[in-house]
Design a protein around this motif. Sequence first.
Motif, PDB file in Angstrom:
ATOM      1  N   ASP A 172       7.435  28.819  12.175  1.00  0.00           N
ATOM      2  CA  ASP A 172       7.860  29.949  12.437  1.00  0.00           C
ATOM      3  C   ASP A 172       7.454  30.734  13.235  1.00  0.00           C
ATOM      4  OD1 ASP A 172      10.501  28.536  11.740  1.00  0.00           O
ATOM      5  OD2 ASP A 172      11.220  28.780  10.694  1.00  0.00           O
ATOM      6  N   HIS A 220      14.691  29.387   8.744  1.00  0.00           N
ATOM      7  CA  HIS A 220      15.223  28.721  10.034  1.00  0.00           C
ATOM      8  C   HIS A 220      14.302  27.191   9.915  1.00  0.00           C
ATOM      9  CE1 HIS A 220      16.290  27.285  13.799  1.00  0.00           C
ATOM     10  NE2 HIS A 220      17.142  28.856  13.536  1.00  0.00           N
ATOM     11  N   ALA A 251      17.809  24.428   8.743  1.00  0.00           N
ATOM     12  CA  ALA A 251      17.137  25.602   7.756  1.00  0.00           C
ATOM     13  C   ALA A 251      17.360  25.182   6.677  1.00  0.00           C
ATOM     14  CB  ALA A 251      18.523  26.767   8.207  1.00  0.00           C
ATOM     15  N   PHE A 311      12.122  28.177  14.595  1.00  0.00           N
ATOM     16  CA  PHE A 311      12.663  29.012  15.039  1.00  0.00           C
ATOM     17  C   PHE A 311      11.660  28.803  16.419  1.00  0.00           C
ATOM     18  CE2 PHE A 311      11.120  32.802  16.361  1.00  0.00           C
ATOM     19  CZ  PHE A 311      11.947  34.065  17.010  1.00  0.00           C
ATOM     20  N   LEU A 314      20.106  34.685  16.308  1.00  0.00           N
ATOM     21  CA  LEU A 314      19.637  33.304  16.286  1.00  0.00           C
ATOM     22  C   LEU A 314      20.711  31.849  15.926  1.00  0.00           C
ATOM     23  CD1 LEU A 314      17.097  34.240  12.733  1.00  0.00           C
ATOM     24  CD2 LEU A 314      16.804  34.538  15.358  1.00  0.00           C
ATOM     25  N   LEU A 370      17.275  37.448   6.761  1.00  0.00           N
ATOM     26  CA  LEU A 370      17.093  35.545   6.398  1.00  0.00           C
ATOM     27  C   LEU A 370      16.850  35.210   6.107  1.00  0.00           C
ATOM     28  CD1 LEU A 370      18.903  33.070   7.744  1.00  0.00           C
ATOM     29  CD2 LEU A 370      17.094  32.938   9.071  1.00  0.00           C
ATOM     30  N   PHE A 426      21.322  25.868  12.897  1.00  0.00           N
ATOM     31  CA  PHE A 426      20.232  26.499  11.370  1.00  0.00           C
ATOM     32  C   PHE A 426      20.429  25.280  10.508  1.00  0.00           C
ATOM     33  CE2 PHE A 426      19.527  30.595  10.432  1.00  0.00           C
ATOM     34  CZ  PHE A 426      19.645  31.365  11.371  1.00  0.00           C
TER      35      PHE A 426
END
Length: 247
Positions: free
Chosen positions: A218, A179, A203, A182, A197, A171, A200
Amino acid sequence: MVKKYLRRKPLEYERKIEEGVFDTQTIGALRKLMKLNIIDSMGGVISTGKEADVFKGYIKGELRAVKIFRIETTGFKDIAPYIEGDPRFRLHGRKHEIVFEWAKKEFRNLGRAFHAGVRVPKPFKVLRNILVMSFIGNNSDPASPLNAISADQIKNPKKLSKLLLDNLKNLYQKAELVHADFSEFNVLMKFLNEPYLIDFAQAVLKNQLNAEMFLQRDAENFVRYFVKFGLKFSRQEILAKIQVGKA
Ligand SMILES: Nc1ncnc2c1ncn2[C@@H]1O[C@H](COP(=O)(O)OP(=O)(O)OP(=O)(O)O)[C@@H](O)[C@H]1O
Ligand SMILES: [Mg+2]
């Protein structure tokens, strides 16, 4: 089945309107998604939350997840740090326009992650406050979020930590995203051993303002989750693996 459901169960529909989910505009958008052949019917609720409700949807008998962002009852006041400095999105306009941007942001982020090979739902379409993506499940049952799975059901925590770390690394290094929310709440466990996952919208691009701080958080959540299995990672070690580990 929304088409039928709307015709046959007006009371249910009205209740949804009261809850601020299926307002008339959302109904209109669902109809449009049907016209566009993104879904042909709606199924039951998978999850209801503060920001969004997620439903099953179908296209030619195949399952989809349909995430409907709430327009009226959201706590969207805190989204500025996740949008500032991202040239892809804007943070002005009326409330519903901001929610639409937020849904679009999740769609774009999922697409970036998906194409980078991160294990995430495949996004199919975003329209207004509705995002349609692949359904993560064990056949027709939705996969459980990791927080809902007891420690003794996780047979190989070391392997899980490695799979998650690989995804966070891809990612960051390939999709160039952090993210930023997370935790075990945003990991879906297909067949109890394939982590995906999800979630988003918040993100951020890795070069964006605040990205470093979000990445640290995260990493902290990652470390905290695995402590209960006796796996002792340091935050620095996890950060290093995500940022400079071999992709
Ligand atoms: N693609 C999917 N397939 C199956 N289930 C899903 C999918 N996406 C989301 N869900 C279910 O919906 C739940 C909420 O999704 P998500 O985390 O994306 O929303 P959220 O923004 O956290 O919403 P809220 O904060 O309002 O709860 C997940 O925990 C999961 O149970
Ligand atoms: Mg979530």
